[in-house]
Write an enzyme that holds these catalytic residues in place. Structure first.
Site, mmCIF file in Angstrom:
data_model
loop_
_atom_site.group_PDB
_atom_site.id
_atom_site.type_symbol
_atom_site.label_atom_id
_atom_site.label_comp_id
_atom_site.label_asym_id
_atom_site.label_seq_id
_atom_site.Cartn_x
_atom_site.Cartn_y
_atom_site.Cartn_z
ATOM 1 N NE ARG A 39 -3.724 0.279 0.487
ATOM 2 C CZ ARG A 39 -4.708 -0.063 -0.407
ATOM 3 N NH1 ARG A 39 -4.915 0.566 -1.608
ATOM 4 N NH2 ARG A 39 -5.683 -1.039 -0.309
ATOM 5 N NE ARG A 41 -2.683 -4.887 -6.503
ATOM 6 C CZ ARG A 41 -3.414 -4.068 -6.039
ATOM 7 N NH1 ARG A 41 -3.318 -2.892 -5.590
ATOM 8 N NH2 ARG A 41 -4.868 -4.662 -5.642
ATOM 9 C CG HIS A 94 -2.389 2.354 -8.467
ATOM 10 N ND1 HIS A 94 -2.482 3.147 -7.268
ATOM 11 C CD2 HIS A 94 -3.806 1.989 -8.451
ATOM 12 C CE1 HIS A 94 -3.554 3.233 -6.709
ATOM 13 N NE2 HIS A 94 -4.529 2.465 -7.462
ATOM 14 C CG ASP A 118 -11.482 5.938 -7.731
ATOM 15 O OD1 ASP A 118 -11.761 5.069 -7.447
ATOM 16 O OD2 ASP A 118 -10.628 6.011 -8.612
ATOM 17 C CD GLU A 159 -4.149 5.263 -9.792
ATOM 18 O OE1 GLU A 159 -4.360 4.266 -10.461
ATOM 19 O OE2 GLU A 159 -4.669 5.629 -8.867
HETATM 20 O O1 TA6 Z 1 -6.754 3.733 -8.613
HETATM 21 C C1 TA6 Z 1 -7.646 3.883 -7.963
HETATM 22 C C2 TA6 Z 1 -8.443 2.744 -7.394
HETATM 23 O O2 TA6 Z 1 -8.784 1.891 -8.459
HETATM 24 C C3 TA6 Z 1 -9.427 2.928 -6.332
HETATM 25 O O3 TA6 Z 1 -10.819 2.749 -6.824
HETATM 26 C C4 TA6 Z 1 -9.041 2.156 -5.386
HETATM 27 O O4 TA6 Z 1 -9.864 0.745 -5.335
HETATM 28 C C5 TA6 Z 1 -7.566 2.286 -5.452
HETATM 29 O O5 TA6 Z 1 -7.276 1.872 -6.824
HETATM 30 C C6 TA6 Z 1 -6.702 1.082 -4.686
HETATM 31 O O6 TA6 Z 1 -6.962 -0.161 -4.882
HETATM 32 P P1 TA6 Z 1 -6.238 -1.535 -4.147
HETATM 33 O O7 TA6 Z 1 -7.023 -2.858 -4.824
HETATM 34 O O8 TA6 Z 1 -4.934 -1.247 -4.101
HETATM 35 O O9 TA6 Z 1 -6.944 -1.435 -2.737
#
Ligand code: TA6
Length: 300
Positions: free
Chosen positions: A73, A99, A169, A214, A273
């Site tokens: 994260r 990932r 991301h 988002d 991203e």
């Molecule tokens: O890029 C934004 C997103 O798609 C959000 O909707 C949120 O889900 C974020 O990615 C994080 O996703 P994750 O699967 O890493 O919790």
């Protein structure tokens, strides 16, 4: 042979060394005159990047997991071959398998100017084929210098077209999400994932965070700049081979639901991203290669 022993042959003394990181994940620590970085082979994941004399550019949650099969994260998760939930199989892992896969070192060198170049590679295996029955070679080319340059290279080694989504991301470290703005997306069309996937157009060149945000911006090659009005720092995000830009901050309520994210960490991060997602997904001909690159740098 241990993972560390297998990688010691790549090491550049005092500049690029492998060690065991949190959760036993193999990490590459780069300490060059220009910048320092931490990169996990797990997910080819750039976890830290700090140009010499600058504050860290990337955010990392204090609650992040560091474990096989789990996403990290913060830093720069590599998203492939789908973005978000799988379109037809919701039980599959969100954001694909890249990932959470263990990548291999294909190249590691230092340039005369002090930048360090590393190429990590992911080949298909039983686990990827069970999720996505296609043949490919995925490379993540990373250059650690005064800027962080990341290039996701997809090679279609099959005899049929390959259709995929992808994203770098990136989680940026900021002082206060309420005090920063993202410039560069004025007029761009986006999907608002907080408003039933409604298609909208960005009305301002100074996108601020006032609630959960988002937004999947499509057909945009814009350079984006994060302006931190508190610190005066600007982080510039240049890109190539990317038609989508995703901007995300979970804000208060969503942050509280995320087990690997501190309740108040929404204040100190935002994601901008570099991607090809939704209607910008890539269709790659047999034998062809696609490159998507992001270049991040701090500017004053
Ligand atoms: O890029 C934004 C997103 O798609 C959000 O909707 C949120 O889900 C974020 O990615 C994080 O996703 P994750 O699967 O890493 O919790």
């Amino acid at each position: 042979m241990s993972s560390l022993a297998a990688h010691s042959r790549w090491e550049i003394p005092e500049i690029a060394t492998f060690s065991e990181g949190p959760g036993g994940l193999t990490q590459l620590l780069i300490t060059s005159p220009l910048a320092s970085a931490r990169i996990f082979l797990h997910g080819a994941h750039v976890a830290e990047f700090q140009p010499t004399g600058e504050a860290p550019v990337l955010f990392m949650s204090a609650e992040s997991l560091f474990a096989s099969g789990k996403a990290i994260r913060g830093g720069v998760p590599v998203i492939f071959p789908w973005f978000g939930a799988h379109s037809s199989r919701p039980e599959l892992p969100a954001h694909g398998f890249a990932r959470t896969s263990t990548w291999e070192v294909e190249a590691l060198s230092a340039r005369p100017d002090g930048a360090v170049l590393v190429t990590l590679r992911l080949d298909p295996n039983a686990a990827t084929r069970a999720l996505w029955p296609h043949e490919f070679i995925l490379r993540h080319e990373i250059i650690v210098g005064t800027a962080l340059e990341m290039t996701l290279v997809v090679e279609n080694t099959s005899t049929a077209p390959l259709v995929f989504e992808e994203a770098l991301h990136t989680y940026f470290a900021i002082s206060d999400a309420r005090e920063i703005a993202v410039r560069g997306l004025h007029g761009a069309e986006y999907i608002d994932k907080t408003d039933n996937q409604t298609c909208k157009r960005e009305e301002t060149d100074f996108l601020r965070f006032t609630s959960e945000t988002d937004r999947v911006f499509l057909q945009t090659e814009a350079v984006c700049t994060l302006e931190d009005t508190q610190t005066g720092r600007r982080i510039v995000v240049e890109k190539s081979g990317s038609a989508s830009t995703v901007v995300w901050n979970p804000w208060i309520a969503k942050a509280a639901t995320m087990r690997d994210f501190g309740d108040d960490e929404w204040l100190h991060m935002c994601c901008v991203e570099t991607a090809n997602v939704a209607t910008d997904a890539i269709t790659l001909a047999p034998g062809a290669t696609h490159r998507m690159a992001a270049r991040l740098r701090a500017a004053h």
